[in-house]
Design a protein around this motif. Structure first.
Motif, PDB file in Angstrom:
ATOM      1  N   ALA A  71      37.383  38.911  40.071  1.00 15.14           N
ATOM      2  CA  ALA A  71      36.965  37.540  39.771  1.00 15.14           C
ATOM      3  C   ALA A  71      38.162  36.619  39.943  1.00 15.14           C
ATOM      4  O   ALA A  71      39.318  37.048  39.853  1.00 15.14           O
ATOM      5  CB  ALA A  71      36.413  37.431  38.350  1.00 15.14           C
ATOM      6  N   GLY A  72      37.879  35.337  40.183  1.00 15.92           N
ATOM      7  CA  GLY A  72      38.953  34.361  40.281  1.00 15.92           C
ATOM      8  C   GLY A  72      39.694  34.420  41.600  1.00 15.92           C
ATOM      9  O   GLY A  72      39.157  34.835  42.629  1.00 15.92           O
ATOM     10  N   ILE A  98      44.347  32.434  32.565  1.00 17.52           N
ATOM     11  CA  ILE A  98      43.965  33.472  33.528  1.00 17.52           C
ATOM     12  C   ILE A  98      43.251  32.816  34.711  1.00 17.52           C
ATOM     13  O   ILE A  98      42.261  32.098  34.534  1.00 17.52           O
ATOM     14  CB  ILE A  98      43.050  34.518  32.866  1.00 17.52           C
ATOM     15  N   VAL A  99      43.767  33.056  35.926  1.00 24.64           N
ATOM     16  CA  VAL A  99      43.140  32.509  37.134  1.00 24.64           C
ATOM     17  C   VAL A  99      42.460  33.594  37.963  1.00 24.64           C
ATOM     18  O   VAL A  99      41.689  33.296  38.865  1.00 24.64           O
ATOM     19  CB  VAL A  99      44.171  31.752  38.001  1.00 24.64           C
ATOM     20  N   GLY A 100      42.745  34.862  37.659  1.00 18.01           N
ATOM     21  CA  GLY A 100      42.142  35.953  38.416  1.00 18.01           C
ATOM     22  C   GLY A 100      42.197  37.251  37.655  1.00 18.01           C
ATOM     23  O   GLY A 100      43.021  37.421  36.744  1.00 18.01           O
ATOM     24  N   VAL A 101      41.313  38.175  38.024  1.00 18.45           N
ATOM     25  CA  VAL A 101      41.267  39.497  37.399  1.00 18.45           C
ATOM     26  C   VAL A 101      41.236  40.540  38.509  1.00 18.45           C
ATOM     27  O   VAL A 101      40.381  40.489  39.397  1.00 18.45           O
ATOM     28  CB  VAL A 101      40.030  39.658  36.497  1.00 18.45           C
ATOM     29  N   HIS A 102      42.192  41.479  38.461  1.00 20.83           N
ATOM     30  CA  HIS A 102      42.243  42.521  39.480  1.00 20.83           C
ATOM     31  C   HIS A 102      41.768  43.853  38.903  1.00 20.83           C
ATOM     32  O   HIS A 102      41.776  44.043  37.673  1.00 20.83           O
ATOM     33  CB  HIS A 102      43.652  42.658  40.065  1.00 20.83           C
ATOM     34  N   PRO A 159      35.351  40.462  33.614  1.00 17.83           N
ATOM     35  CA  PRO A 159      36.253  39.769  34.548  1.00 17.83           C
ATOM     36  C   PRO A 159      35.850  38.333  34.823  1.00 17.83           C
ATOM     37  O   PRO A 159      36.697  37.433  34.819  1.00 17.83           O
ATOM     38  CB  PRO A 159      36.171  40.645  35.803  1.00 17.83           C
ATOM     39  N   GLY A 160      34.566  38.103  35.055  1.00 12.29           N
ATOM     40  CA  GLY A 160      34.127  36.741  35.334  1.00 12.29           C
ATOM     41  C   GLY A 160      34.324  35.806  34.160  1.00 12.29           C
ATOM     42  O   GLY A 160      34.723  34.649  34.321  1.00 12.29           O
ATOM     43  N   ALA A 161      34.070  36.302  32.932  1.00 13.66           N
ATOM     44  CA  ALA A 161      34.199  35.464  31.743  1.00 13.66           C
ATOM     45  C   ALA A 161      35.654  35.241  31.353  1.00 13.66           C
ATOM     46  O   ALA A 161      35.974  34.282  30.643  1.00 13.66           O
ATOM     47  CB  ALA A 161      33.442  36.096  30.578  1.00 13.66           C
TER      48      ALA A 161
END
Length: 365
Positions: free
Chosen positions: A97-98, A145-149, A128-130
């Motif tokens: 996400a992000g 948080i701008v992204g989730v890996h 991840p999206g939330a």
């Protein structure tokens, strides 16, 4: 792209040596090199167009939810601070996400982070999206948080990627984990040249640079895969060469048949004043026209076939292989067609140009 994305074979790491040996013992040293943003610019100018340069440092740091009422206990995350490398499409596509950190963010003190799915789940209790857009405490400061890996490996460790400037002096403790300089070559073939340019930069004004830093390259595996790629290119070149040779012989046979069928026409033209050069130019032009038309049709069929075959390969296997067309491909097609037509059209054209007008007219009379 797969090699660059899944291995470190294209990476050259310059790591400061933070200890020295004294009487058989390793003792800390304070005069080791410290890489900064100026280092990125200096090295980047040396390897411009063939590699990207970044600073990277890692270590453990406490992470927690900003709201104590969230109920999740604090944890320890593997913190990686990075600067000076722009994210590519593969990195963006791998996120759950992000988005990844931008090059500008990685050089700034802005408090943004890309976290692992496990950190988002266990610290924030979010999917991840939330998790994108929420804040997480790293040390004592809040990062957005701008992204989730995806979790690395078996997901045992939480992870957070933050801008180098935002972490330097706060979470990055120089005496424990100095920043490393990472040069990532664009292709496998560029690694050796990028390494030589990097070492030349290190040697400027510092003849003893080898005692200050270690230049780490996976030389053994790099040589193996480079040799494999080279052998593959030579093999494909041989197959292509045989195909061109067969095509060239076919063109020559067509042109010889054309000369025989038009022998009387050639004799009439020469009797009316056509020079040997004019006849030679005519048949060479026809040969190039034939190869040009054939290469045009072949390019359309070949490119279409390449996209179709790679689509079938992706559907049948997990290999991410794609067809690609570039301007250089089209230029090669045009050049090879012209050279092939001229090379295999010379003999028929010379044979036509050297015909005697009388013998040529008598041939079909």
């Amino acid at each position: 792209e797969q090699v660059g994305r899944t291995t470190d074979l294209q990476s050259i790491v310059v790591r400061p040596i933070t200890t020295r040996q004294v009487d058989g013992l390793r003792v800390p040293r304070e005069d080791y090199p410290r890489f900064t943003g100026a280092t990125l610019d200096a090295v980047g100018a040396r390897v411009a167009g063939m590699a990207t340069v970044s600073l990277s440092v890692g270590g453990g740091e406490f992470v927690a939810a900003p709201d104590a009422a969230a109920g999740a206990p604090p944890g320890v995350a593997l913190l990686v601070a990075r600067a000076g490398i722009a994210p590519d499409s593969a990195e963006a596509a791998s996120l759950l996400a992000g988005r990844p950190l931008t090059d500008a963010e990685s050089r700034d003190t802005v408090r943004v982070a890309v976290v692992s799915a496990r950190l988002a789940r266990e610290i924030l209790g979010a999917t991840p999206g939330a998790a994108v857009g929420r804040e997480v405490l790293i040390g004592s400061e809040a990062f957005t948080i701008v992204g989730v890996h995806p979790d690395a490996g078996d997901g045992e460790l939480m992870g957070a990627l933050v801008p180098f400037a935002a972490a330097e002096g706060r979470y990055v403790r120089e005496n424990a984990s100095p920043a490393s300089l990472v040069v990532t070559a664009a292709t496998l073939e560029d690694v050796t040249l990028a390494q030589s340019r990097l070492e030349a930069w290190l040697a400027e004004g510092n003849a003893s640079w080898r005692s200050d830093v270690r230049v780490l390259v996976n030389q053994g595996r790099l040589e193996q895969i480079t040799q494999g790629v080279r052998l593959f290119k030579l093999f494909m070149g041989a197959v292509t060469g045989i195909a061109l040779l067969v095509g060239g012989v076919g063109i020559m046979n067509v042109m010889l048949a054309s000369v025989i069928e038009r022998t009387r026409e050639i004799g009439v033209r020469k009797a009316m004043g056509a020079t040997n050069r004019a006849i030679l130019t005519q048949f060479l032009a026809e040969s190039v026209a034939i190869t040009g038309a054939g290469s045009g049709i072949g390019a359309v069929v070949g490119i279409s076939g390449a996209f179709a075959v790679t689509a079938i390969m992706r559907a049948r296997t997990e290999a991410e292989i794609h067809a690609a067309v570039s301007v250089s491909t089209v230029l090669v097609i045009i050049t090879v067609a012209a050279v092939l037509g001229l090379t295999f059209g010379i003999y028929p054209a010379l044979r036509a140009a050297r015909l005697s007008p009388i013998d040529a007219i008598r041939h079909e009379s």
